[in-house]
Design a protein around this motif. Structure first.
Motif, mmCIF file in Angstrom:
data_model
loop_
_atom_site.group_PDB
_atom_site.id
_atom_site.type_symbol
_atom_site.label_atom_id
_atom_site.label_comp_id
_atom_site.label_asym_id
_atom_site.label_seq_id
_atom_site.Cartn_x
_atom_site.Cartn_y
_atom_site.Cartn_z
ATOM 1 N N ALA A 26 20.433 -1.531 14.640
ATOM 2 C CA ALA A 26 19.935 -2.350 13.530
ATOM 3 C C ALA A 26 19.554 -3.746 13.994
ATOM 4 O O ALA A 26 18.713 -4.394 13.400
ATOM 5 N N ALA A 27 20.161 -4.206 15.088
ATOM 6 C CA ALA A 27 19.855 -5.537 15.610
ATOM 7 C C ALA A 27 20.166 -5.566 17.103
ATOM 8 O O ALA A 27 20.999 -4.806 17.584
ATOM 9 N N ASP A 47 10.907 -5.276 21.000
ATOM 10 C CA ASP A 47 10.320 -3.996 20.610
ATOM 11 C C ASP A 47 10.054 -4.032 19.105
ATOM 12 O O ASP A 47 10.971 -3.904 18.302
ATOM 13 N N LEU A 48 8.799 -4.229 18.750
ATOM 14 C CA LEU A 48 8.387 -4.291 17.342
ATOM 15 C C LEU A 48 7.464 -3.114 17.043
ATOM 16 O O LEU A 48 6.416 -3.268 16.426
ATOM 17 N N SER A 49 7.852 -1.933 17.501
ATOM 18 C CA SER A 49 6.970 -0.776 17.426
ATOM 19 C C SER A 49 7.142 0.070 16.169
ATOM 20 O O SER A 49 6.266 0.854 15.838
ATOM 21 N N ASP A 50 8.238 -0.085 15.465
ATOM 22 C CA ASP A 50 8.487 0.744 14.289
ATOM 23 C C ASP A 50 7.720 0.193 13.099
ATOM 24 O O ASP A 50 7.960 -0.921 12.638
ATOM 25 N N SER A 58 15.658 -14.424 14.505
ATOM 26 C CA SER A 58 16.364 -15.704 14.470
ATOM 27 C C SER A 58 16.467 -16.263 15.882
ATOM 28 O O SER A 58 16.445 -15.521 16.857
ATOM 29 N N LEU A 59 16.575 -17.566 15.958
ATOM 30 C CA LEU A 59 16.786 -18.255 17.231
ATOM 31 C C LEU A 59 18.178 -18.864 17.204
ATOM 32 O O LEU A 59 18.673 -19.268 16.153
ATOM 33 N N ARG A 131 16.440 -8.328 14.109
ATOM 34 C CA ARG A 131 17.116 -7.406 13.187
ATOM 35 C C ARG A 131 16.091 -6.544 12.461
ATOM 36 O O ARG A 131 15.125 -7.042 11.922
ATOM 37 N N ARG A 132 16.319 -5.240 12.474
ATOM 38 C CA ARG A 132 15.450 -4.285 11.783
ATOM 39 C C ARG A 132 15.870 -4.193 10.321
ATOM 40 O O ARG A 132 17.047 -4.003 10.019
#
Length: 135
Positions: A26-27, A47-50, A58-59, A131-132
């Protein structure tokens, strides 16, 4: 309990374990120490593929700052698509939302390069939490 029942139970347990291993977390987070930054550049691969989720990014820093610091951020992907912006890391709290509800125009692996400006001499590094969030 018969031998076949035991084998069926073991097969079902193995299948459940395999499915659980395939689920993305999830994160996840990454931290780059100041001594690992190349020329003051902190690089992260995300990985922003979904396409069925949104991402909250967040930073965070490992320091207490006296003042906010500007951070030059550059996003890029394998297709040479990129965009840049200036953001600020405040002196508190240590973990700060950067972008919420993110969906990329081109799903896939993205690189986020951060270049903080005017950091104190004892600056220890920057981290990113991705976080997804289910749609």
């Amino acid at each position: 309990m018969g031998r076949r029942s035991v084998i069926r139970i073991l097969c079902a347990a193995a299948a459940s374990l395999l499915l659980a291993c395939c689920v993305k977390p999830a994160a996840y987070e990454q931290f780059v120490r100041a001594d690992q930054a190349i020329g003051g550049l902190y690089s992260f691969k995300l990985d922003l593929s979904d396409t069925l989720v949104r991402y909250d990014i967040s930073l965070y820093i490992a320091d207490t700052l006296a003042n906010s610091i500007p951070v030059y951020a550059v996003w890029s992907n394998a297709d040479s698509l990129s965009f840049e912006e200036m953001v600020y890391i405040d002196k508190a709290p240590l973990v700060q939302p950067y972008r919420t509800g993110v969906t990329m125009t081109r799903p896939g692996e993205w690189k986020l390069d951060l270049r903080p400006m005017n950091v104190p001499a004892d600056f220890r590094g920057i981290g990113v939490i991705c976080r997804r969030m289910e749609l």
